[in-house]
Design an enzyme around this catalytic site. Sequence first.
Site, PDB file in Angstrom:
ATOM      1  N   HIS A  89      37.854  45.352  36.749  1.00 47.97           N
ATOM      2  CA  HIS A  89      36.971  44.184  36.860  1.00 47.97           C
ATOM      3  C   HIS A  89      35.625  44.590  37.470  1.00 47.97           C
ATOM      4  O   HIS A  89      34.564  44.164  36.990  1.00 47.97           O
ATOM      5  CB  HIS A  89      37.599  43.092  37.716  1.00 47.97           C
ATOM      6  CG  HIS A  89      38.778  42.421  37.098  1.00 47.97           C
ATOM      7  ND1 HIS A  89      38.860  42.095  35.762  1.00 47.97           N
ATOM      8  CD2 HIS A  89      39.945  42.001  37.653  1.00 47.97           C
ATOM      9  CE1 HIS A  89      40.016  41.500  35.525  1.00 47.97           C
ATOM     10  NE2 HIS A  89      40.698  41.440  36.653  1.00 47.97           N
ATOM     11  N   HIS A 139      43.621  47.750  38.392  1.00 46.99           N
ATOM     12  CA  HIS A 139      43.316  46.484  37.705  1.00 46.99           C
ATOM     13  C   HIS A 139      41.997  45.906  38.240  1.00 46.99           C
ATOM     14  O   HIS A 139      41.096  45.570  37.462  1.00 46.99           O
ATOM     15  CB  HIS A 139      44.473  45.503  37.934  1.00 46.99           C
ATOM     16  CG  HIS A 139      44.314  44.183  37.271  1.00 46.99           C
ATOM     17  ND1 HIS A 139      45.041  43.826  36.163  1.00 46.99           N
ATOM     18  CD2 HIS A 139      43.526  43.121  37.567  1.00 46.99           C
ATOM     19  CE1 HIS A 139      44.698  42.593  35.793  1.00 46.99           C
ATOM     20  NE2 HIS A 139      43.781  42.144  36.646  1.00 46.99           N
ATOM     21  N   GLU A 140      41.890  45.822  39.554  1.00 45.35           N
ATOM     22  CA  GLU A 140      40.690  45.226  40.158  1.00 45.35           C
ATOM     23  C   GLU A 140      39.464  46.126  39.979  1.00 45.35           C
ATOM     24  O   GLU A 140      38.343  45.626  39.820  1.00 45.35           O
ATOM     25  CB  GLU A 140      40.936  44.898  41.630  1.00 45.35           C
ATOM     26  CG  GLU A 140      42.075  43.916  41.879  1.00 45.35           C
ATOM     27  CD  GLU A 140      41.986  42.606  41.103  1.00 45.35           C
ATOM     28  OE1 GLU A 140      40.857  42.170  40.786  1.00 45.35           O
ATOM     29  OE2 GLU A 140      43.039  42.013  40.803  1.00 45.35           O
TER      30      GLU A 140
END
Length: 188
Positions: A94, A90-91
Amino acid sequence: MDEAVAAKSDEKNQAVCQRMIQHSLLRNPTVKFMRDALAKAGCPVTEKFFKAENCTLEAGGGFVPQVGISICSNHLLTVTQGEVDMILTHELIHAYDHCRAANLDWTNCQHHACSEIRAANLSGDCKWMLELLRGHTNIRQQHQVCVRRRAQLSVAMNPHCSEAAAKKAVDATWNTCYKDTKPFDRVP
């Protein structure tokens, strides 16, 4: 529990989480793929980019440009390798978005919303079993409902975006950002 015992427990959880991060970096194919995608996009990251820490913000992890990715060992739901793998992915999405978009402004609710939609959609964050554990039993369009909800929650945590602004930003960017699966060919 006294403060010394709590601090020792926090240190132990942080050390366990750091070992799980190292395992993900070496063995998880999606995490390795995302690191390769970042390198190909011109933003290689070393192991120093990733750390386990105790966080004040109630989140599983976070990405800060030019600083790195943190996994919040004190806010993990299950403290499992699978959870750490998913949060790292997820990170990393980003970080990838930040790398590929020269003008990404994390204080802009729509920019943030787009990255949150992509991260929730592509990281495994909205797998059916995770949603069940969270108490969400929606059957119809479960994945899309989850992605929208999780993106709105994350954007609403941005001090520059209210709950109403988060909903509006997710709605405004939904069609484009939900379809954007880069660097993947499709939703993994």
